[in-house]
Design a protein around this motif. Structure first.
Motif, PDB file in Angstrom:
ATOM      1  N   PHE A 125       0.826  -1.202   0.000  1.00 11.26           N
ATOM      2  CA  PHE A 125       0.000   0.000   0.000  1.00 11.26           C
ATOM      3  C   PHE A 125       0.867   1.261   0.000  1.00 11.26           C
ATOM      4  O   PHE A 125       0.630   2.183  -0.777  1.00 11.26           O
ATOM      5  CB  PHE A 125      -0.980  -0.123   1.172  1.00 11.26           C
ATOM      6  N   THR A 242      -9.627 -11.415 -23.597  1.00 12.71           N
ATOM      7  CA  THR A 242     -10.824 -11.000 -22.855  1.00 12.71           C
ATOM      8  C   THR A 242     -10.487 -10.531 -21.443  1.00 12.71           C
ATOM      9  O   THR A 242     -11.353 -10.100 -20.711  1.00 12.71           O
ATOM     10  CB  THR A 242     -11.827 -12.159 -22.746  1.00 12.71           C
ATOM     11  N   SER A 244      -9.192  -8.344 -18.285  1.00 11.75           N
ATOM     12  CA  SER A 244      -9.495  -6.954 -17.977  1.00 11.75           C
ATOM     13  C   SER A 244      -8.468  -6.015 -18.614  1.00 11.75           C
ATOM     14  O   SER A 244      -8.816  -4.996 -19.212  1.00 11.75           O
ATOM     15  CB  SER A 244      -9.541  -6.831 -16.452  1.00 11.75           C
ATOM     16  N   ASN A 277       2.788 -20.910  -4.336  1.00  7.05           N
ATOM     17  CA  ASN A 277       2.565 -21.540  -5.641  1.00  7.05           C
ATOM     18  C   ASN A 277       2.636 -20.563  -6.807  1.00  7.05           C
ATOM     19  O   ASN A 277       1.734 -20.481  -7.625  1.00  7.05           O
ATOM     20  CB  ASN A 277       1.207 -22.261  -5.669  1.00  7.05           C
ATOM     21  N   GLY A 280       3.694 -23.840 -11.165  1.00  3.50           N
ATOM     22  CA  GLY A 280       2.946 -25.089 -11.069  1.00  3.50           C
ATOM     23  C   GLY A 280       3.875 -26.287 -11.116  1.00  3.50           C
ATOM     24  O   GLY A 280       4.924 -26.298 -10.476  1.00  3.50           O
ATOM     25  N   ALA A 281       3.488 -27.277 -11.911  1.00  6.64           N
ATOM     26  CA  ALA A 281       4.262 -28.515 -11.994  1.00  6.64           C
ATOM     27  C   ALA A 281       5.675 -28.250 -12.506  1.00  6.64           C
ATOM     28  O   ALA A 281       6.620 -28.917 -12.123  1.00  6.64           O
ATOM     29  CB  ALA A 281       3.543 -29.514 -12.898  1.00  6.64           C
ATOM     30  N   VAL A 285       5.066 -23.004 -15.909  1.00  9.09           N
ATOM     31  CA  VAL A 285       3.597 -22.987 -15.910  1.00  9.09           C
ATOM     32  C   VAL A 285       3.120 -22.562 -14.523  1.00  9.09           C
ATOM     33  O   VAL A 285       3.911 -22.410 -13.602  1.00  9.09           O
ATOM     34  CB  VAL A 285       2.994 -24.367 -16.267  1.00  9.09           C
ATOM     35  N   GLY A 286       1.817 -22.373 -14.391  1.00 10.90           N
ATOM     36  CA  GLY A 286       1.245 -22.024 -13.085  1.00 10.90           C
ATOM     37  C   GLY A 286       0.809 -20.576 -13.016  1.00 10.90           C
ATOM     38  O   GLY A 286       0.609 -19.900 -14.025  1.00 10.90           O
ATOM     39  N   ASN A 290       0.395 -17.836 -16.017  1.00 13.29           N
ATOM     40  CA  ASN A 290      -0.939 -17.435 -16.471  1.00 13.29           C
ATOM     41  C   ASN A 290      -1.075 -15.915 -16.503  1.00 13.29           C
ATOM     42  O   ASN A 290      -1.610 -15.344 -17.459  1.00 13.29           O
ATOM     43  CB  ASN A 290      -2.017 -18.006 -15.549  1.00 13.29           C
ATOM     44  N   GLN A 294      -1.565 -13.321 -19.850  1.00 14.58           N
ATOM     45  CA  GLN A 294      -2.566 -12.255 -20.029  1.00 14.58           C
ATOM     46  C   GLN A 294      -1.895 -10.921 -20.307  1.00 14.58           C
ATOM     47  O   GLN A 294      -2.308 -10.164 -21.189  1.00 14.58           O
ATOM     48  CB  GLN A 294      -3.391 -12.083 -18.754  1.00 14.58           C
TER      49      GLN A 294
ATOM     50  N   ARG B 138      -5.339 -25.140  -3.356  1.00 10.78           N
ATOM     51  CA  ARG B 138      -3.900 -25.391  -3.304  1.00 10.78           C
ATOM     52  C   ARG B 138      -3.542 -26.564  -4.204  1.00 10.78           C
ATOM     53  O   ARG B 138      -2.596 -26.515  -4.967  1.00 10.78           O
ATOM     54  CB  ARG B 138      -3.461 -25.669  -1.862  1.00 10.78           C
ATOM     55  N   LYS B 141      -3.719 -25.580  -7.777  1.00 11.05           N
ATOM     56  CA  LYS B 141      -2.610 -24.716  -8.141  1.00 11.05           C
ATOM     57  C   LYS B 141      -1.336 -25.519  -8.327  1.00 11.05           C
ATOM     58  O   LYS B 141      -0.542 -25.251  -9.215  1.00 11.05           O
ATOM     59  CB  LYS B 141      -2.384 -23.654  -7.054  1.00 11.05           C
ATOM     60  N   GLU B 142      -1.184 -26.523  -7.461  1.00  9.44           N
ATOM     61  CA  GLU B 142       0.029 -27.322  -7.569  1.00  9.44           C
ATOM     62  C   GLU B 142       0.075 -28.044  -8.908  1.00  9.44           C
ATOM     63  O   GLU B 142       1.129 -28.290  -9.471  1.00  9.44           O
ATOM     64  CB  GLU B 142       0.106 -28.320  -6.402  1.00  9.44           C
ATOM     65  N   ASP B 143      -1.089 -28.397  -9.432  1.00  7.63           N
ATOM     66  CA  ASP B 143      -1.118 -29.015 -10.754  1.00  7.63           C
ATOM     67  C   ASP B 143      -0.767 -28.002 -11.827  1.00  7.63           C
ATOM     68  O   ASP B 143      -0.448 -28.385 -12.954  1.00  7.63           O
ATOM     69  CB  ASP B 143      -2.513 -29.597 -11.053  1.00  7.63           C
ATOM     70  N   GLY B 144      -0.831 -26.756 -11.468  1.00  6.87           N
ATOM     71  CA  GLY B 144      -0.416 -25.721 -12.404  1.00  6.87           C
ATOM     72  C   GLY B 144      -1.374 -25.507 -13.547  1.00  6.87           C
ATOM     73  O   GLY B 144      -1.025 -24.916 -14.543  1.00  6.87           O
ATOM     74  N   VAL B 146      -4.581 -24.178 -13.227  1.00  8.14           N
ATOM     75  CA  VAL B 146      -5.732 -23.324 -12.932  1.00  8.14           C
ATOM     76  C   VAL B 146      -5.960 -22.400 -14.113  1.00  8.14           C
ATOM     77  O   VAL B 146      -5.073 -21.699 -14.535  1.00  8.14           O
ATOM     78  CB  VAL B 146      -5.450 -22.432 -11.714  1.00  8.14           C
ATOM     79  N   THR B 148      -7.071 -19.172 -15.239  1.00  8.77           N
ATOM     80  CA  THR B 148      -7.433 -17.894 -14.627  1.00  8.77           C
ATOM     81  C   THR B 148      -8.722 -17.432 -15.254  1.00  8.77           C
ATOM     82  O   THR B 148      -8.879 -17.482 -16.472  1.00  8.77           O
ATOM     83  CB  THR B 148      -6.327 -16.863 -14.855  1.00  8.77           C
ATOM     84  N   LYS B 149      -9.629 -17.021 -14.413  1.00  9.32           N
ATOM     85  CA  LYS B 149     -10.974 -16.673 -14.877  1.00  9.32           C
ATOM     86  C   LYS B 149     -10.937 -15.560 -15.914  1.00  9.32           C
ATOM     87  O   LYS B 149     -10.185 -14.611 -15.792  1.00  9.32           O
ATOM     88  CB  LYS B 149     -11.834 -16.215 -13.697  1.00  9.32           C
ATOM     89  N   GLN B 151     -11.869 -12.276 -17.270  1.00  9.53           N
ATOM     90  CA  GLN B 151     -12.310 -11.142 -16.469  1.00  9.53           C
ATOM     91  C   GLN B 151     -13.076 -10.136 -17.302  1.00  9.53           C
ATOM     92  O   GLN B 151     -12.992  -8.945 -17.085  1.00  9.53           O
ATOM     93  CB  GLN B 151     -11.103 -10.455 -15.823  1.00  9.53           C
ATOM     94  N   LYS B 153     -15.369  -7.551 -18.518  1.00 10.28           N
ATOM     95  CA  LYS B 153     -16.074  -6.645 -17.616  1.00 10.28           C
ATOM     96  C   LYS B 153     -17.577  -6.764 -17.745  1.00 10.28           C
ATOM     97  O   LYS B 153     -18.301  -6.680 -16.774  1.00 10.28           O
ATOM     98  CB  LYS B 153     -15.638  -5.199 -17.891  1.00 10.28           C
ATOM     99  N   ARG B 157     -20.269  -7.468 -14.739  1.00  2.00           N
ATOM    100  CA  ARG B 157     -21.290  -6.504 -14.352  1.00  2.00           C
ATOM    101  C   ARG B 157     -22.665  -7.155 -14.377  1.00  2.00           C
ATOM    102  O   ARG B 157     -23.492  -6.910 -13.515  1.00  2.00           O
ATOM    103  CB  ARG B 157     -21.255  -5.294 -15.286  1.00  2.00           C
ATOM    104  N   LYS B 225      -5.987  -3.351   4.153  1.00  2.00           N
ATOM    105  CA  LYS B 225      -4.589  -3.582   4.487  1.00  2.00           C
ATOM    106  C   LYS B 225      -4.518  -4.677   5.555  1.00  2.00           C
ATOM    107  O   LYS B 225      -4.756  -4.435   6.742  1.00  2.00           O
ATOM    108  CB  LYS B 225      -3.925  -2.304   5.003  1.00  2.00           C
ATOM    109  N   TYR B 264      -2.199  -0.263  10.714  1.00  2.00           N
ATOM    110  CA  TYR B 264      -2.291   0.523   9.479  1.00  2.00           C
ATOM    111  C   TYR B 264      -1.047   1.376   9.262  1.00  2.00           C
ATOM    112  O   TYR B 264      -0.500   1.437   8.163  1.00  2.00           O
ATOM    113  CB  TYR B 264      -3.532   1.406   9.548  1.00  2.00           C
ATOM    114  N   ASP B 266       1.831   0.928  10.838  1.00  2.00           N
ATOM    115  CA  ASP B 266       3.032   0.101  11.058  1.00  2.00           C
ATOM    116  C   ASP B 266       3.723   0.285  12.408  1.00  2.00           C
ATOM    117  O   ASP B 266       4.808  -0.264  12.609  1.00  2.00           O
ATOM    118  CB  ASP B 266       4.083   0.353   9.959  1.00  2.00           C
ATOM    119  N   ILE B 481      -7.187   4.405   0.697  1.00  2.00           N
ATOM    120  CA  ILE B 481      -5.878   3.806   0.957  1.00  2.00           C
ATOM    121  C   ILE B 481      -4.989   4.744   1.758  1.00  2.00           C
ATOM    122  O   ILE B 481      -4.321   4.332   2.699  1.00  2.00           O
ATOM    123  CB  ILE B 481      -5.185   3.455  -0.373  1.00  2.00           C
TER     124      ILE B 481
END
Lengths: 411, 575
Positions: A125, A242, A244, A277, A280-281, A285-286, A290, A294, B138, B141-144, B146, B148-149, B151, B153, B157, B225, B264, B266, B481
């Protein structure tokens, strides 16, 4: 290309009626054909959360890198996608950033390593705040460097400073008009029954403050509406990701190509705080891969979409601090110090990794754990402000930073 | 000839004076009685509700202001208690919050058996669910792999809008449960936002709510924070609210030793620089205890003087900052992420002699060193001026007349920092009830949204969509912030995106398109002048009326549209 420009020109001017178009508008719209150079544009991208620069631009020539990061280190370039992309025999790009390599090779992308804020804080911050205000260690600064970077002038475009998002980020705030736009298609009075009425109220209001801001708003809305009418088709067959950031950069490209007087723009990407993490493997990767996919995809799309127009545009990326040189116990990295920045555009002297490399031996590390800082981020931003934007008053853009050392990345 | 020369010189001086000084003469021009009532309502409350003007007139303006300054004398609206009841975290201690809405660190400790699971069966179920999710994530993620969604907009919305629609019709208790199950870390900001808005909208103790907002903002902390996510609720309840009309010294101390502020800014990590000189083993042990503590942290000391008390030009130096930081070493928190309490740790305290703003603090002190600093700062003339100025900027005008500040600062000094007395001096002044102050302030986003709700007498059963509106206008609640807090200056809130968002909000609210809020538009006429009197509580400007009339001439007017236009007008942006 030229037909569309002409169309936009008449559309935008039509909004104001004959003879009433403000001077900045005609200037902005005809700028493309004018003999004098078009305005330069600076796009700043913030990677919030502190990206792991040592895995973004990999010092594969550094033996220590591999001993500090047994699980995380990106392998030396071997021309496969599971290794770094060689830049100069010492540094390489994370393979997920391969789409940026052609820009680097064309000589229009510069990389600065071991760069960042000299303030020792490892608080996201505080560090973001310092990087956006442009005054490390000083919290009371009320405005941001990107707002101060705007060259002084009268009669400027209402969309000369645009930030993508619902609020104006710290870097953009200040005396100069700056607009936050979440989505160009939604920058309007949504209920058409109210639009004209509100405009008339604010344009006629005797309230000086609201009258002024109201006029600027509706001017900006009109400009943006002239853009909204056309669906946007990126050039050179580009398809923006796609994500952001991809969508934000597409909107910035759209504003630039519409010649509406944009001078500075701001976009951001979150999620770089990879304590756990990060990989990844395999190291390539991971999570980080990712995110970089992007990131690089969006930047490359922007560059290709703008094509020749990149002659006027510079893009610069930053993140509040780097991450520990040594990997931690959970396949991640903790908060560190120096980091890496990218700058690309027509007048960037690229194809080179700038900055003095401090090394990764124990005694070379900052507080025995992080990459040492050898370039102040204000040297990079300051050079872009002065030599790209042409704002010679660098001292007022970065107050308290008396002697910037430009690296020669703009030329 | 000689005389003539003197006269000329004097005239020149007069002209110079006129140009070099701000003209405060408008602060001498009085208001009519009706204007006074409206003005007081606009400033002491979050905007008048229907009937408020008559109530104040009947009671007498002076008595009404006096009551607002003594909230315990004002009977509270039962709507407030009813709406706050389901928001359970508001009543909990920080430790209970950490247990019932565990952040990841606490969840990990629970997984490893280092911390007990919540006793409450619902909370326990929630924690177990979260632990499962954490494990699943977890492993993924370890499988690597994932993904990523995306995003996009638009998608976000749409989902958000649908969620809001569903949420706004759900029962408040069920609604909260939905959030707690889906995203337990969102419950605390959810409860805080809901509570703040319900109080601002429904409380009869309006000035107390304005002051709670003012002081929270003055002593700002940022909910995102780290540990402040679980510490902010008790901060507002226990450090800010009890002191909003009290002694400044008490408020200052309450914030100084609040875990939320210690985290906040510190200070909880700040330890004596002298520790380096001591036995290396002891140092390592202490460091392990205070995790990242490596020495002095000046962050709090600086903001304490710059933002909380003296002001940036209040007459302190970098040396004072270091000395104050030394005095505050040892003011820390036990286990912040578990909702720990303030503790004073003498072992990391700097025992040397200090000198703060010319006052010697002898060696060998302990916790009292910082108490002494708070005494010095709370009683410093710069503080009296700084706080008085900030109050006058909030309640009178962005550039308040210096004569008023002088009188407020004198009251501050004479009463040993009695906030209520300073407020009285301000509300009793001719400057407060003057042309210079009338309609001089642009509403903050919070004030704009709440005043629109109050003016249109909307029924609010779900306030989160309103807090999202406020965020879109640029004032995300509890999410500033910077330690500066939000600026109260007009210039901060007037920009293109914000103005468009204000107009869009006004039309949507009147048209019942804001989920969770319901306006009964049938009470509005389609005559703009009549609607203006209902929502502005005074006549609208001719320009606003003409614009609306012109628009209505071209189409069938609806009361909702007229009300929406009025709520989005320049007239409604002022208070």
């Amino acid at each position: 290309m030229s037909t569309r420009r002409l169309f936009l020109k008449s559309a935008a001017l039509g909004m104001f009626g004959v003879g009433t178009a403000p001077a900045w508008l005609s200037r902005a719209l005809y700028a493309a054909d004018a003999p004098r150079p078009r305005k330069k544009i600076l796009v700043a991208i913030f990677q919030r959360g502190a990206v792991d620069g040592l895995n973004v631009v990999v010092p594969f020539g550094e033996k220590q890198y591999y001993s500090l990061r047994p699980n995380l280190a990106i392998p030396k370039p071997d021309r496969t996608e599971n290794s770094a992309v060689d830049l100069d025999g010492f540094f390489g790009l994370h393979p997920a950033l391969a789409p940026l390599k052609p820009i680097y090779d064309s000589g229009h992308m510069a990389i600065v390593h071991a760069v960042g804020s000299p303030d020792p804080t490892r608080s996201h911050f505080d560090a973001q705040d310092y990087m956006e205000s442009g005054t490390p260690g000083r919290k009371a600064t009320s405005d941001g460097w990107l707002n101060r970077a705007l060259p002084a002038q009268r009669d400027s475009s209402p969309v000369r400073a645009v930030s993508l998002g619902t609020t104006l980020p710290r870097a953009m705030r200040g005396q100069n008009e700056a607009v936050a736009i979440a989505n160009l298609n939604d920058f309007q009075i949504r209920d058409t029954r109210g639009a004209g009425t509100f405009e008339s109220m604010y344009e006629n209001s005797l309230d000086q403050v609201l009258n002024g801001a109201g006029r600027e708003t509706f001017e900006a809305v009109k400009l943006v509406q002239s853009i909204q009418k056309q669906p946007y088709a990126p050039d050179n067959g580009v398809q923006y990701p796609t994500s952001s950031l991809g969508q934000d950069l597409m909107q910035i490209a759209r504003l630039i190509k519409s010649n509406v007087g944009l001078e500075v723009a701001f976009a951001e990407m979150r999620g770089w705080d990879t304590h756990v993490n990060e990989v990844g493997a395999r190291p390539t990767v991971g999570q980080l891969a990712n995110l970089l996919g992007q990131f690089g995809g969006a930047l490359a799309a922007f560059y290709r979409d703008l094509g020749d127009r990149m002659a006027d545009v510079s893009v610069v990326t930053m993140s509040e601090f780097g991450r520990t040189a040594r990997e931690n116990g959970s396949r991640g990295t903790d908060h560190g110090h120096a980091n890496v920045m990218f700058a690309f555009g027509g007048d960037i002297r690229g194809g080179k990794v700038y900055g003095q490399w401090p090394g990764l031996e124990q005694e070379q590390l900052y507080e025995q754990r992080d990459l040492q800082l050898t370039t102040d981020f204000r040297d990079v931003l300051g050079e872009l402000v002065v030599r790209h934007l042409g704002n010679v008053r660098a001292a007022s853009v970065f107050p308290g930073y008396e002697q910037p050392k430009f690296r020669g990345i703009v030329g | 000839m000689k005389k003539f020369g003197i006269a000329l010189t004097l005239a020149g001086v007069a002209v110079l004076a006129a140009y070099s000084e701000t003209d405060y003469s408008r602060f001498n021009q009085p208001l009519s009685e009706d204007q006074q009532i409206l003005h007081a309502l606009n400033r002491l409350t979050f905007g008048p509700r229907p009937g408020d003007v008559e109530t104040v007139r009947k009671m007498g303006l002076k008595k009404w202001i006096d009551q607002q300054l003594h909230p315990e004398r004002v009977a509270e609206n039962p709507e407030v208690a009813a709406r706050l009841r389901p928001l359970e975290s508001l009543q909990m201690s920080a430790a209970e919050i950490a247990t019932n809405y565990p952040p990841p660190q606490v969840l990990r400790a629970m997984t490893q058996g280092l911390l007990p699971l919540p006793a409450d069966p619902e909370a326990r179920q929630r924690a177990e669910l979260q632990m499962q999710r954490l494990r699943a994530r977890r492993e993924a993620k370890e499988d690597g792999d994932v993904k990523t969604k995306a995003q996009g907009k638009g998608g976000d919305r749409l989902q958000q809008a649908m969620r809001q629609q569903v949420m706004s019709v759900a029962d408040p208790v069920e609604r909260r449960k939905l959030i707690a199950d889906k995203a337990p870390q969102q419950v605390l900001p959810y409860d805080l936002n809901e509570a703040k808005l319900y109080r601002a909208i429904y409380s009869n103790r309006q000035l107390e709510e304005q002051m709670a907002d003012f002081w929270f903002n003055h002593f700002n902390v940022y909910i995102d924070k780290g540990a402040d996510r679980i510490l902010t609720s008790t901060y507002e309840r226990d450090a800010i609210r009890p002191h909003v009309f009290g002694k400044f010294r008490d408020l200052l101390e309450a914030t100084a030793e609040s875990p939320a502020m210690l985290f906040y800014l510190d200070n909880w990590q700040s330890v004596s620089p002298e520790l380096g000189q001591r036995d290396i083993n002891q140092r390592a042990k202490l460091r392990a205890k205070a995790k990242q503590a490596r020495g002095l942290n000046e962050n709090y000391a600086r903001e304490l003087m710059e933002l909380h008390t003296l002001g940036v030009d209040g007459g302190y130096t970098q040396h004072d900052i270091i000395e104050v930081a030394r005095c505050f070493t040892g003011w820390t928190i036990s286990q912040p992420n578990r909702g720990g309490e303030f503790i004073y740790n003498d072992r990391v305290h700097d025992k040397g002699e200090k000198n703060v703003l010319g006052v010697r603090i002898p060696a060998g002190g302990g916790r009292a060193d910082a108490e002494k600093v708070l005494d010095i700062l709370a009683r410093h003339p710069s503080t009296a001026r700084f706080i008085s100025t900030k109050l006058a900027r909030k309640f009178v005008a962005d550039d308040p007349p210096p004569a008023l500040i002088d009188r407020m600062a004198k009251t501050f000094h004479d009463t040993d920092g009695d906030i209520r007395a300073v407020m009285s001096t301000m509300f009793d002044s001719k400057e407060f009830f003057s042309e210079g102050a009338f309609q001089a302030k642009v509403k903050t986003p919070l004030e704009l949204v709440v005043s629109a709700i109050r003016a249109s007498d909307a029924q609010v059963d779900f306030a989160i969509p309103l807090s999202m509106q406020i965020a879109q206008l640029g004032e995300p609640l509890y999410r500033k912030i910077e330690p500066t807090g939000y600026s109260g200056a007009n210039s901060e809130w007037v920009n293109s995106a914000a103005l468009l968002a204000r107009m869009n909000f006004a039309l949507a609210l009147a048209d019942n398109r804001v989920p969770g809020s319901k306006v009964d538009a049938t009470k509005f006429a389609d005559d703009p002048a009549a609607v203006a009197r209902l929502v502005l509580f005074h006549e609208a400007s001719q320009q606003t009326l003409d614009s609306i009339k012109k628009a209505l001439a071209q189409r069938e007017p609806t009361p909702a549209l007229v009300a929406g236009l009025m709520l989005g007008s320049p007239d409604f942006q002022r208070r």
